[in-house]
Each structure stands twice: as C-alpha cells, then as structure tokens.
Write an enzyme that holds these catalytic residues in place. Structure first.
Site, mmCIF file in Angstrom:
data_model
loop_
_atom_site.group_PDB
_atom_site.id
_atom_site.type_symbol
_atom_site.label_atom_id
_atom_site.label_comp_id
_atom_site.label_asym_id
_atom_site.label_seq_id
_atom_site.Cartn_x
_atom_site.Cartn_y
_atom_site.Cartn_z
ATOM 1 N N TYR A 142 0.854 -1.187 0.000
ATOM 2 C CA TYR A 142 0.000 0.000 0.000
ATOM 3 C C TYR A 142 0.887 1.234 0.000
ATOM 4 O O TYR A 142 1.835 1.320 0.787
ATOM 5 C CB TYR A 142 -0.889 0.008 1.246
ATOM 6 C CG TYR A 142 -1.781 1.225 1.382
ATOM 7 C CD1 TYR A 142 -2.765 1.507 0.434
ATOM 8 C CD2 TYR A 142 -1.652 2.087 2.464
ATOM 9 C CE1 TYR A 142 -3.589 2.619 0.563
ATOM 10 C CE2 TYR A 142 -2.484 3.205 2.601
ATOM 11 C CZ TYR A 142 -3.449 3.466 1.651
ATOM 12 O OH TYR A 142 -4.267 4.556 1.773
ATOM 13 N N ASP A 237 9.234 2.699 -0.292
ATOM 14 C CA ASP A 237 8.205 3.320 0.539
ATOM 15 C C ASP A 237 8.484 2.897 1.979
ATOM 16 O O ASP A 237 8.119 1.791 2.399
ATOM 17 C CB ASP A 237 6.815 2.868 0.075
ATOM 18 C CG ASP A 237 5.702 3.368 1.005
ATOM 19 O OD1 ASP A 237 6.023 3.958 2.060
ATOM 20 O OD2 ASP A 237 4.521 3.140 0.675
ATOM 21 N N LYS A 265 4.425 8.884 9.007
ATOM 22 C CA LYS A 265 4.270 8.338 10.357
ATOM 23 C C LYS A 265 5.305 8.880 11.355
ATOM 24 O O LYS A 265 5.173 10.000 11.816
ATOM 25 C CB LYS A 265 4.269 6.803 10.304
ATOM 26 C CG LYS A 265 3.160 6.255 9.377
ATOM 27 C CD LYS A 265 2.988 4.779 9.463
ATOM 28 C CE LYS A 265 2.077 4.217 8.396
ATOM 29 N NZ LYS A 265 0.653 4.292 8.670
HETATM 30 P P1 KE4 Z 1 -0.837 8.142 4.865
HETATM 31 O O1 KE4 Z 1 -1.304 8.886 3.681
HETATM 32 O O2 KE4 Z 1 -1.939 7.338 5.512
HETATM 33 O O3 KE4 Z 1 -0.086 9.007 5.817
HETATM 34 O O4 KE4 Z 1 0.275 7.092 4.372
HETATM 35 C C1 KE4 Z 1 0.000 6.205 3.355
HETATM 36 C C2 KE4 Z 1 0.897 5.002 3.465
HETATM 37 C C3 KE4 Z 1 1.912 4.866 2.557
HETATM 38 N N1 KE4 Z 1 2.771 3.836 2.610
HETATM 39 C C4 KE4 Z 1 2.668 2.889 3.562
HETATM 40 C C5 KE4 Z 1 3.658 1.773 3.579
HETATM 41 C C6 KE4 Z 1 1.655 2.962 4.526
HETATM 42 O O5 KE4 Z 1 1.572 2.005 5.454
HETATM 43 C C7 KE4 Z 1 0.731 4.034 4.476
HETATM 44 C C8 KE4 Z 1 -0.405 4.153 5.437
HETATM 45 N N2 KE4 Z 1 -0.677 3.051 6.285
HETATM 46 C C9 KE4 Z 1 -2.034 2.829 6.724
HETATM 47 C C10 KE4 Z 1 -2.251 1.516 7.414
HETATM 48 N N3 KE4 Z 1 -1.273 0.553 7.387
HETATM 49 C C11 KE4 Z 1 -2.535 3.949 7.589
HETATM 50 C C12 KE4 Z 1 -3.859 3.756 8.262
HETATM 51 C C13 KE4 Z 1 -5.041 4.312 7.524
HETATM 52 O O6 KE4 Z 1 -5.083 4.263 6.298
HETATM 53 O O7 KE4 Z 1 -5.956 4.766 8.207
#
Ligand code: KE4
Length: 425
Positions: A142, A237, A265
C-alpha cells in the site's frame, strides 16, 4: 448504550462510515470502534473509561509511546511562535539535515503532509526524471490513496493495471504494473515486455499492509540491480518502516541504497507529516529548479517539524531500537508459546518492533500467502484481546507495533491475555 456507541451513531450521520479513514470502522473484524479519550505511553483510554495496551500506536507514528514529553514540549513551544508561516523556517532545514543523517541515501528531501503525498510525489519525480510512464508496484503493498497507486493485480497486470477503487478511471492506472512480491521472474518479464518504459519500482521493502512479510534472501539486491541495469529508479516506501525497523529504515537494516525513499508516520512525531527524498540529481527535477511540480500550503509546518524533530532526536541519540528488538523477541516468543499451548497453528513474522501474527500453517511471502490465513479466527482473536484490554489493529492485514513505552510487564500481560484468548479460538 456506551458513550462510544452513542458517538458512533452520531458520527454515522455526519461522516461517511462514521470514520475519517476506513480501517478505523472495524469492518475487518466486525463490531464498532471505540472512541478515544486520550493516550499516553503504551496505553489508550476510550470515552467510557476503558484502558487498553495499544499495539496500533496511531498506525505507526507512536514509536516512543503516546504523548512523549519531549514531543509535547516541542509542539507547545512551537505553537507559541505561530502555527503556520508558509515562509521558509529554520526547523525545516534542521529536519532535512536530520533525515539525511539518519538515512544516508537521502541527499535532498522535501516535506509533505502525509505518506500518500510522499509516494504520489516520488512517483511523479521518477517519471519526470526518467521521462518514462510506467511504474511497477507489488500486490499487497500500500502506498497511500493516490489514483495511480490504488491498483492490485489483475489478469492483464503485466502490461496494464486494473483499478482497485471506484472513482479511478482505468486510464489513470494504465501505466501501473502490478506484480507478486518476492517473485523475480515476474519482475524480469515485466522489464522485458516494457523495455525502456519503466520509470521505477516502488515497494514497501518489508511489506506491512498485508500482514508483515520479509523480502526473500537477495530479493532487494535483485531489485536494486535490475532497476539500475534498466535505467529505472528504485523507490522504497518506508512510510511504515522508516525510523522503525532501524534508524535508517529497511535500507539500513538490509544494506540496500534506493534512489528515492518515502517517509511518513514517525517522521511527524504524531502530527500530519510525510517526506520524500533521495539522489540530489533526481530530486532536482522538482520545481522551482526543474519541470516537475509539487507543492503544499502547510508543507514544513512548524508544529509538525517540531514534533518530528523531537521524535527523531530521541531515536537518534538513544538506544530505542536495541530495546525494541529485545521487546519484539519477548512478545513473539510469548505469543508463539501461547498458541502452541492452545494447539492453534500460527506464523509470526517480524522486523524489529513491527510484527504480525497469521493464523496460518505456512510462512507468508506475499499477498497470496497472506490470503490463506484464517481471517475468521483473527476476528475472534481481535475481539478476545480487546476484551482482555489489548488493542490490536482491527484488521488481519495490519502490523502490530511496539513502542519504547511498552514495558516487559505490558508485554507479559499481553502474552497472558493471548493465552486466555487462544484457548477459546
Ligand atoms: P498516509 O497517507 O496514511 O499518511 O500514508 C499512506 C501510506 C503509505 N505507505 C505505507 C507503507 C503505509 O503504510 C501508508 C499508510 N498506512 C495505513 C495503514 N497501514 C494507515 C492507516 C489508515 O489508512 O488509516
């Protein structure tokens, strides 16, 4: 009716699904979310006064525990000076320097507001730098919710992608090639079929969005080599893994140098922050120096920089990662023992303080393997643990995160809870 139930009922009238990010709605495990009142250290309290040992850590950022004093103090002090400038400020320079110190592959870095923005922008930079259209990604990885990255594998995945979300025209994902993780042949074939067209490969170098699984021996080296050979960029990523699996992320832990990296994060210390950076010659395609446009009203926001700087300073100057390694060992061993005692087959997979427990009999190397795990059993496990006062991510496909604030006693209490719950599965 509990206060959480009341708030959720109210929320459903105003917010789609009652939540501001889908996974929070508990659809993956059934039931309803609790509403948070406050969080401190390794614990979170809901509006009904229930206390939980927290293994979600606001989905990764809380590596030092919630409300770490150094972060709170830094944010308060920054707020006194103004909440946003939209003018360059010194903390942005310090942040860039600190990121470079922690992650040597980063020669230049730009701050954004989320992991999604970081990945979306890195892809644009890769396309701009190479003047090529196609991107390879892996199913189960993701990279946020930008259009061209919301794609999973389909039958025609090798040469053209299929949208994975409504609202994304097929044309927008036509240049996204989706392949299974840990499969070298698939990558070789994709480069052969799309010769001269692949701008780069983006991956979670230790995937954590379909449970946690590790790259097979030599796989990251292989990706480094094949991208170099083909004039494509390697994009890590590290939104989840950055500053977590080691100070320098997966790239430090595995000794691989990507061309570009994405962060989020932890880098924001709990405020909304992302960043992308890497080779100076690549990053220099960005406006105002180059033709690739990317911008943000609140990018480099002073509160966010203060929180992120405070978090990274503690991580850089302390022994948090060594401690987390030991805590990870303790938790993993305890959970495995609890499962064995109850006769429940589990596979635990882990990189430092980021781990996953699959109700499966075979190790997991990719999304297809992860899909074999028993998700019904996970649902029961999740709710059982919650009743025991342990909050795990409400999805079988999310990682569990340890923080510096988890004590051995917290971990032992978690293992004791798991012993009770495993007996009931
Ligand atoms: P954000 O846009 O949510 O800050 O980051 C996207 C993202 C990009 N790359 C990786 C590897 C990530 O894990 C994420 C976001 N992770 C999710 C859950 N594993 C955040 C939780 C959510 O979507 O509410």
């Amino acid at each position: 009716m509990t206060k959480s139930e009341q708030l959720f009922a109210e929320s459903l009238n105003h917010i789609p699904g009652g939540v501001n990010s889908p996974v929070r709605a508990f659809r993956g495990v059934g039931g309803q979310p609790f509403f948070a009142q406050r969080a401190e250290g390794a614990r979170v309290w809901d509006v009904d006064g229930n206390e939980f040992i927290d293994y979600v850590g606001t989905w990764g950022p809380a590596i030092l525990g919630h409300a770490h004093p150094a972060i709170i103090e830094a944010v308060k002090a920054a707020a006194d000076r103004g909440t946003s400038f939209g003018i360059p400020s010194e903390p942005e320079v310090r942040m860039a320097q600190l990121v470079k110190d922690c992650v040597p592959s980063v020669e230049k870095v730009r701050m954004v507001n989320s992991g999604t923005e970081a990945c979306m922008s890195a892809i644009r930079v890769a396309r701009g730098f190479t003047d090529r259209p196609k991107i390879i990604k892996f199913d189960g990885c993701y990279h946020g919710h930008a259009d061209s990255l919301l794609v999973k594998a389909g039958s025609g995945a090798l040469t053209c992608g299929n949208p994975d979300s409504g609202g994304v025209p097929a044309e927008f994902t036509a240049h996204t090639i989706v392949l299974p993780f840990n499969d070298r042949d698939a990558v070789e074939q994709a480069f052969a079929v799309n010769a001269g067209q692949v701008a780069g490969i983006i991956l979670e170098p230790v995937p954590g969005n379909a449970g946690v699984y590790l790259p097979r021996e030599g796989y990251l080296e292989f990706l480094r080599e094949i991208t170099t050979t083909n004039g494509s960029l390697l994009i890590f990523d590290e939104v989840m893994t950055g500053f977590r699996v080691s100070l320098g992320g997966v790239q430090e832990r595995f000794g691989i140098t990507p061309d570009l990296s994405c962060f989020g994060k932890i880098i924001g210390g709990g405020l909304p922050v992302g960043a992308f950076g890497g080779r100076a010659d690549v990053m220099d395609v960005l406006a105002p120096d180059g033709p690739v446009y990317q911008a943000g009203t609140l990018s480099g926001n002073p509160l966010a920089m203060a929180a992120g700087l405070a978090a990274l300073e503690v991580l850089k100057n302390g022994t948090v990662h060594e401690q987390l390694e030991a805590k990870g060992d303790r938790l993993e061993a305890g959970l495995n023992a609890a499962a064995e005692k109850a006769g429940i087959p589990v596979i635990t997979q882990r990189a430092g303080s980021m781990s996953c427990l699959f109700f499966a009999e075979q190790p997991v190397h990719n999304l297809a393997d992860a899909m074999q795990a028993d998700r019904e059993r996970f649902k029961k496990y999740f709710h059982g643990m919650l009743a025991e006062g342990v909050y795990l991510a409400p999805s079988a496909f999310e990682a569990a995160f340890l923080s510096a604030a988890h004590t051995d006693a917290d971990i032992d209490a978690t293992i004791a809870a798991a012993e009770n719950v495993m007996e009931t599965l």
